[in-house]
Write an enzyme that holds these catalytic residues in place. Structure first.
Site, PDB file in Angstrom:
ATOM      1  N   GLY A   1     -10.499  76.446 -20.645  1.00 62.61           N
ATOM      2  CA  GLY A   1      -9.737  77.457 -21.535  1.00 62.61           C
ATOM      3  C   GLY A   1      -9.993  76.460 -23.103  1.00 62.61           C
TER       4      GLY A   1
ATOM      5  N   GLY B   1      -8.983  79.327 -26.279  1.00 63.58           N
ATOM      6  CA  GLY B   1      -7.953  80.362 -25.531  1.00 63.58           C
ATOM      7  C   GLY B   1      -7.191  80.120 -27.439  1.00 63.58           C
TER       8      GLY B   1
ATOM      9  N   ILE C   1     -14.805  80.715 -19.474  1.00 65.93           N
ATOM     10  CA  ILE C   1     -15.250  80.897 -18.680  1.00 65.93           C
ATOM     11  C   ILE C   1     -16.551  82.189 -19.000  1.00 65.93           C
ATOM     12  CG2 ILE C   1     -13.584  83.126 -18.766  1.00 65.93           C
ATOM     13  CD1 ILE C   1     -13.674  83.508 -15.956  1.00 65.93           C
TER      14      ILE C   1
ATOM     15  N   ASP D   1     -15.798  78.318 -14.561  1.00 67.77           N
ATOM     16  CA  ASP D   1     -14.728  79.123 -14.413  1.00 67.77           C
ATOM     17  C   ASP D   1     -13.990  78.230 -13.501  1.00 67.77           C
ATOM     18  OD1 ASP D   1     -14.753  82.143 -12.237  1.00 67.77           O
ATOM     19  OD2 ASP D   1     -13.561  80.901 -12.965  1.00 67.77           O
TER      20      ASP D   1
ATOM     21  N   TYR E   1       4.776  83.442 -14.165  1.00 68.28           N
ATOM     22  CA  TYR E   1       4.140  82.378 -14.752  1.00 68.28           C
ATOM     23  C   TYR E   1       4.904  81.581 -14.692  1.00 68.28           C
ATOM     24  CZ  TYR E   1       3.168  80.824 -19.484  1.00 68.28           C
ATOM     25  OH  TYR E   1       2.582  79.698 -21.107  1.00 68.28           O
TER      26      TYR E   1
ATOM     27  N   LYS F   1       4.082  77.677 -13.580  1.00 65.73           N
ATOM     28  CA  LYS F   1       4.531  76.308 -14.555  1.00 65.73           C
ATOM     29  C   LYS F   1       5.608  75.197 -13.817  1.00 65.73           C
ATOM     30  CE  LYS F   1       1.934  77.633 -17.840  1.00 65.73           C
ATOM     31  NZ  LYS F   1       0.953  76.552 -18.280  1.00 65.73           N
TER      32      LYS F   1
END
Ligand code: VAH
Length: 312
Positions: free
Chosen positions: A6, A9, A33, A49, A138, A142
């Site tokens: 990631g 991000g 990705i 990915d 989410y 988590k």
């Protein structure tokens, strides 16, 4: 050597830069990705990915990394739009990265969030160890992620560590699909329009943190003496507990004519209302010396300066 997933991000893009400044460009493999010419010019970059375990293994092995920092995930608002996809990426990606860390005996970091708490969690100075029954996909990801990381530590001895991030405020890469994104947008709109319409209601407190403090916390936790860690996944860390009007007041110290209005988005308001108003960071302070440097005023000064520069 560190593999970052990631990497394009909101956190990843700045974390890679920071890690390369500390450990050297060649010692940080950024992955995401989608291919990025820009990324691959800055240092080792691979398309990964995270739902493909073999690919994570192949890159970790080829580059002989000793650490994975797993940041690839869908954030809260996006996850509510596509809960099953969020489960597949957030949990599938996490267990794949943990499996590779187990097989190659890697140190492991992944962030949790204040989103790991729910409406039945104590809302003010939320304790390190408390009830966690989040009502978002989410948040479910988590909490499950925290438990999974602790499991890999207890069952396999993988050196997993994590923090529960507040809403992160930054000026390099925009956040993607979070509930706290208003606290980033407000600075861009302050520069562009001297006005902002918040989708989060006045009086909605959430924990926030300036990205430099978040990046320091990751490095500090990963370098901490493991014998001092009572907790692992994941530490409460916070810097600022604020509601939209607090940002407006801080901005008006620099842009007096700045106007804040409200047009509440019920979906993201519901998510925000289920999260704490402020969390208690004392375990992180005691076990690895966490200490935030930015409050809302010095963060606002720097954000306005940097965003103005960026929009020139
Ligand atoms: C989100 N920025 O809004 C993320 C973060 C605490 C908020 O998890 O989903």
């Amino acid at each position: 050597k560190i593999l970052v997933t990631g990497a394009r991000g909101q956190i990843g893009s700045e974390l890679v830069t920071k890690l390369r400044s500390i450990y050297g460009v060649a010692n940080v493999v950024s992955t995401d990705i989608r291919y990025s010419e820009e990324e691959s010019e800055k240092g080792p970059f691979e398309v990964v990915d995270v739902t493909d375990e073999k690919r994570i293994y192949e890159v970790a092995k080829d580059y002989q990394v000793d650490t994975i920092m797993h940041l690839a995930a869908l954030l809260s608002a996006t996850a509510e739009k596509m809960p099953k996809v969020a489960w597949d990426i957030n949990m599938g990606g996490l267990v794949n990265a943990l499996e590779v860390s187990r097989e190659l005996n890697l140190q492991f970091f992944t962030p949790s969030s204040i989103g790991a708490f729910g409406p039945t969690t104590p809302k003010d100075s939320t304790p390190q160890d408390t009830l966690q029954r989040p009502t978002t996909m989410y948040g479910v990801n988590k909490v499950a992620g925290e438990l999974l990381c602790d499991y890999y530590f207890e069952r396999y001895g993988v050196d997993t560590r994590g923090v529960r991030f507040p809403g992160l405020i930054s000026y390099v890469a925009p956040p993607g699909g979070g509930t706290t994104d208003y606290a980033v947008e407000i600075y861009y709109e302050a520069i562009k329009q001297k006005a902002y319409t918040s989708y989060i209601a006045e009086g909605t407190y959430m924990d926030m943190m300036f990205m430099p403090d978040a990046l320091d916390a990751i490095v500090q936790l990963m370098e901490a003496d493991p014998t001092k860690l009572v907790h692992r996944n994941a530490f409460n860390i916070s810097a600022i507990s604020a509601e939209p009007m607090d940002f407006a007041k801080a901005i008006q110290k620099h842009i007096p004519e700045f106007q804040l209005t409200f047009d509440v988005d019920p979906v993201r308001q519901k998510i925000a209302d289920s999260w704490p108003n402020s969390i208690d960071s004392s375990a992180a302070e005691a076990e690895w010396g966490f200490k935030a440097k930015y409050d809302i005023d010095n963060m606002t000064k720097e954000m306005l300066e940097k965003v103005e520069e960026k929009l020139k």
